[in-house]
Motif scaffolding. Structure first.
Motif, PDB file in Angstrom:
ATOM      1  N   ALA A 382       0.656  -1.286   0.489  1.00 44.93           N
ATOM      2  CA  ALA A 382      -0.038  -0.274  -0.091  1.00 44.93           C
ATOM      3  C   ALA A 382       0.633   1.522  -0.251  1.00 44.93           C
ATOM      4  O   ALA A 382       1.503   1.068   0.418  1.00 44.93           O
ATOM      5  N   TYR A 383       0.143   1.995  -0.673  1.00 47.39           N
ATOM      6  CA  TYR A 383       1.098   3.098  -0.398  1.00 47.39           C
ATOM      7  C   TYR A 383       0.203   4.565  -0.733  1.00 47.39           C
ATOM      8  O   TYR A 383      -0.792   4.837  -1.099  1.00 47.39           O
ATOM      9  N   PRO A 384       0.605   5.655  -0.273  1.00 48.62           N
ATOM     10  CA  PRO A 384      -0.702   6.792  -0.308  1.00 48.62           C
ATOM     11  C   PRO A 384      -0.280   6.949  -2.287  1.00 48.62           C
ATOM     12  O   PRO A 384       0.402   8.184  -2.276  1.00 48.62           O
ATOM     13  N   ASN A 510      10.387   9.755   2.682  1.00 48.35           N
ATOM     14  CA  ASN A 510      10.465  11.038   1.598  1.00 48.35           C
ATOM     15  C   ASN A 510       9.027  11.354   1.182  1.00 48.35           C
ATOM     16  O   ASN A 510       8.286  12.059   0.510  1.00 48.35           O
ATOM     17  N   TRP A 511       8.043  10.501   1.510  1.00 49.21           N
ATOM     18  CA  TRP A 511       6.617  10.928   1.938  1.00 49.21           C
ATOM     19  C   TRP A 511       5.790  12.076   2.306  1.00 49.21           C
ATOM     20  O   TRP A 511       5.771  11.895   3.423  1.00 49.21           O
ATOM     21  N   TYR A 512       5.512  12.697   1.719  1.00 46.95           N
ATOM     22  CA  TYR A 512       4.942  14.201   2.890  1.00 46.95           C
ATOM     23  C   TYR A 512       3.439  13.579   2.581  1.00 46.95           C
ATOM     24  O   TYR A 512       2.315  14.242   3.661  1.00 46.95           O
ATOM     25  N   ALA A 513       2.971  13.311   1.894  1.00 49.14           N
ATOM     26  CA  ALA A 513       1.041  13.244   2.056  1.00 49.14           C
ATOM     27  C   ALA A 513       0.728  12.526   3.598  1.00 49.14           C
ATOM     28  O   ALA A 513      -0.420  12.671   3.601  1.00 49.14           O
ATOM     29  N   PRO A 514       1.429  11.780   3.678  1.00 47.23           N
ATOM     30  CA  PRO A 514       0.942  10.975   5.396  1.00 47.23           C
ATOM     31  C   PRO A 514       0.580  12.097   6.375  1.00 47.23           C
ATOM     32  O   PRO A 514      -0.063  12.058   7.629  1.00 47.23           O
ATOM     33  N   TYR A 515       1.783  12.828   6.218  1.00 45.99           N
ATOM     34  CA  TYR A 515       1.712  14.088   7.064  1.00 45.99           C
ATOM     35  C   TYR A 515       0.769  15.645   7.080  1.00 45.99           C
ATOM     36  O   TYR A 515       0.638  16.641   7.636  1.00 45.99           O
ATOM     37  N   ARG A 516       0.162  15.316   5.450  1.00 45.33           N
ATOM     38  CA  ARG A 516      -0.220  17.076   5.041  1.00 45.33           C
ATOM     39  C   ARG A 516      -1.501  16.762   6.237  1.00 45.33           C
ATOM     40  O   ARG A 516      -2.594  15.872   6.639  1.00 45.33           O
ATOM     41  N   ARG A 517      -1.734  17.677   6.046  1.00 40.54           N
ATOM     42  CA  ARG A 517      -2.786  18.643   7.144  1.00 40.54           C
ATOM     43  C   ARG A 517      -4.017  18.496   5.801  1.00 40.54           C
ATOM     44  O   ARG A 517      -4.308  19.376   4.824  1.00 40.54           O
ATOM     45  N   ARG A 518      -5.589  17.885   6.835  1.00 44.46           N
ATOM     46  CA  ARG A 518      -6.515  17.896   6.090  1.00 44.46           C
ATOM     47  C   ARG A 518      -7.401  19.122   6.258  1.00 44.46           C
ATOM     48  O   ARG A 518      -7.347  19.920   6.706  1.00 44.46           O
TER      49      ARG A 518
END
Length: 518
Positions: A382-384, A510-518
C-alpha cells in the motif's frame, strides 16, 4: 544455450538462495542517453523497436509518467545519483560538476553497504573513476579500447568523432563489435565475471541514441523511413512557441540545411539504434542469467532525458521542457519486484531512483535527499496515491531570457572538433537562458518562469503543448491548483543542507502526503 525467454521468465521472481539474497540485492542500472519515451510497442508505439525492454516491463513495473529533473545530461544524471533536484545539487548545465553539493550519493551508499561498484559506458556526472572498482568510459566520439583492440575499433571511433552529431547518410561501415553498445556490454560482462560473492552495483550507460545518428546494417534499414509514423506537429507549430524555439530551428537549418528532408531517415536510424541497444541489453541479461546472478538482481532501465524526434521540425534537445524532452522511460524489474505487465500511472522522477535503492538495500536515506522511495509501489504494498499525484522539473542557468531584441548570433552555439564537420550545441547560453519550472499533475501541465510568464496545457487533448490556456477564465481552477502545486514543490525541494545543531523531522520514505493537514 540460455534463451532470452529464459532470462525474462526469471525476472520479477525473488531469489530463494544466495549469500546476499535477503537484504542486499545486486543492482543493475541501465541507462540510455537522449532517449525519448514512448517509442516501444509496449508503450504504444506502432513499431517493435525494443522487444527485450518491453519484456522487462511486462515482468516488472513500467512508469508511464516518469520525468527527468531537468532535460539535459549532467543535471539529470547527478539528480539520479544524489536524489536531489538541480537547484539543490547546484549543477544546472553540462559543466561545473566540481560545484556539486550533497551528503552521500548512490555509489557511496552502496560502497558503505559492502557493494562492488562499477561503470561501463558514458559517465557525464560528478562521479570520478577512482571512486569505482571498475570503470570503462565512453563518449559520443568513442571510448575505452583494450590493448589488443582491432583496427576496426580504432577506425570506427575516428569515423564517429568526424560525424560530430550529424546523420550518417549510409550504414556504418564497421562491424557490430565496433559499436559502442556492444563494447560496453562486453565490458559489463567482464565486470560480472568477477563479481564473486560480493553484491554489486553496476551502471551500464549507453551514449546512444544521442547523436551522431548512425548504426550498421541490419539496423540501418530495420525500420525503413516510409514505415516511421509522421512527426506531428511540424515546423509550422513554432509560431505558437517561444522565440527560443524559433531561434533553435534557425540554428539547426543554418548548420544542416534541408533538415526536414532528412527527418524520416534520422527517425529510421534513431529507431534502428534503439533495436541495437535492445539486442545488447538482451545479451547482458542473458549473461547475468548464465552467471546465476539475474534472480538476485534489481534491473532498472531509464534515460537521462528525451529528444524532439522531429517534433516542431526539431532534433536533439535544447529549449524548455516539452514532453518529448522531459518525460523518460523508467522500468523496474527483478529481485523483490512484483510486476506483471503493469504500466503504473504514478508521477515519478529520476530523483526517486536513489532513495528507492536505499530502501531496497535496507539503508537510511542520506540527509538532503529530496526524491521519494518507490519501493512499496514496486513490491505491491500500500502507498498514499496522493503522494504521487504530481511531479516537478526545472531548467535554466539564470539571468534573463534571450529574445528577438538580442538578435543572438549562431556563433554562440557552433562547434567543430579537429577534422570533423561543423555542428552545434543545442545547450547554449541562448537556449538555457533564464529559469523555468514545471509541474505535471494528472492531465495538466504548468510551466512558469522567473518573469511570471505561465504556460498551461491539458495534455489529454493538447499533447504537443500548442494551446496555452494560462489566463483563460474557463480553466482558472486548474491554473490555481497547479500554481499551488508548483509552489509546494519549490518549497519542498528547498535545500536542507548543511545541517548543524537541530534535529530535523524527516518524512518516512520522503513521503509528505501522510503528514499533510486535511
Amino acid at each position: 544455450m540460455t534463451t532470452r525467454r529464459g532470462f525474462l521468465q526469471t525476472l520479477g521472481v525473488a531469489a530463494q538462495s544466495g549469500p546476499h539474497t535477503a537484504t542486499r540485492p545486486n543492482i543493475l542500472l541501465v541507462m540510455t542517453d537522449q532517449h525519448r519515451a514512448g517509442l516501444t510497442r509496449g508503450s504504444g508505439f506502432a513499431l517493435d523497436t525494443m522487444p527485450a525492454v518491453d519484456r522487462l516491463a511486462s515482468g516488472g513495473v513500467g512508469f508511464d509518467r516518469a520525468y527527468a529533473t531537468a532535460p539535459l545530461c549532467v543535471p539529470s544524471r547527478v539528480s539520479m545519483l544524489t536524489g536531489r533536484w538541480p537547484h539543490a545539487h547546484r549543477i544546472r548545465e553540462n559543466a561545473g560538476v566540481n560545484h556539486v553539493f550533497f551528503e552521500k550519493d548512490l555509489f557511496q551508499i552502496a560502497r558503505e553497504n559492502g557493494y562492488r561498484i562499477g561503470l561501463a559506458g558514458k559517465n557525464h556526472s560528478h562521479v570520478t573513476p577512482e571512486r569505482l572498482d571498475f570503470c570503462r568510459l565512453y563518449s559520443h566520439a568513442g571510448g575505452w579500447k583494450a590493448p589488443n583492440a582491432t583496427a576496426a575499433i580504432h577506425e570506427y571511433d575516428a569515423w564517429l568523432a568526424n560525424l560530430n552529431s550529424h546523420l550518417s547518410e549510409k550504414p556504418s561501415p564497421f562491424p557490430l563489435e565496433a559499436q559502442l553498445p556492444y563494447r560496453i556490454v562486453s565490458d559489463a560482462s567482464e565486470f560480472l565475471d568477477n563479481a564473486g560473492q560480493q553484491p554489486f552495483l553496476l551502471w551500464v550507460s549507453f551514449p546512444e541514441p544521442h547523436p551522431p545518428y548512425q548504426t550498421p546494417q541490419p539496423y540501418y534499414d530495420m525500420f525503413p523511413p516510409e514505415t516511421v509514423p509522421t512527426s506531428d506537429p511540424g515546423p509550422e507549430a513554432l509560431a505558437k512557441k517561444s522565440f527560443k524555439y524559433r531561434w533553435f530551428r534557425a540554428l539547426q537549418e543554418y548548420v544542416t540545411p534541408g533538415s526536414d528532408e532528412q527527418e524520416r531517415r534520422m527517425q529510421s536510424v534513431y529507431l534502428g539504434t534503439l533495436r541495437l541497444i535492445d539486442d545488447q541489453i538482451g545479451r547482458l541479461l542473458t549473461h547475468l542469467e548464465r552467471r546465476k546472478l539475474l534472480a538476485n538482481t534489481i534491473v532498472i532501465f531509464t534515460a537521462d532525458h528525451g529528444d524532439y524526434f522531429g517534433e516542431y521540425g526539431l532534433w536533439r534537445k535544447g529549449v524548455e521542457m516539452p514532453e518529448s524532452l522531459i518525460r523518460i522511460p523508467m522500468i523496474w524489474s527483478g529481485w523483490g519486484i512484483k510486476g506483471g505487465n503493469s504500466r503504473h500511472q504514478a508521477h515519478v522522477s529520476n530523483a526517486d531512483i536513489m532513495p528507492t535503492l536505499c530502501e531496497a538495500m535496507g539503508t537510511p536515506l542520506p540527509k538532503g535527499t529530496q526524491g521519494r522511495s518507490l519501493w512499496p509501489l514496486l513490491t505491491g504494498r500500500a502507498y498514499p496515491q496522493e503522494e504521487f499525484r504530481s511531479v516537478y522539473a526545472e531548467v535554466g542557468i539564470g539571468g534573463l531570457h534571450y529574445d528577438e531584441r538580442d538578435n543572438p548570433s549562431f556563433e554562440i552555439a557552433l562547434t567543430r572538433r579537429e577534422g570533423s564537420r561543423l555542428s552545434f550545441d543545442g545547450l547554449n547560453e541562448v537556449t538555457q537562458s533564464g529559469f523555468q519550472k514545471m509541474v505535471r499533475m494528472g492531465d495538466w501541465k504548468l510551466l512558469f518562469d522567473m518573469m511570471g510568464a505561465g504556460q498551461l496545457y491539458n495534455l489529454a487533448v493538447d499533447p504537443y503543448e500548442l494551446n496555452n490556456r494560462y489566463g483563460d477564465p474557463a480553466v482558472a481552477v486548474h491554473q490555481m491548483r497547479l500554481l499551488e502545486e508548483l509552489l509546494t514543490w519549490n518549497i519542498r525541494t528547498q535545500d536542507s543542507l548543511p545541517t548543524a545543531r537541530y534535529r530535523t523531522k524527516w518524512a518516512e520514505r520522503n513521503w509528505y502526503a501522510p503528514y499533510r493537514r486535511r
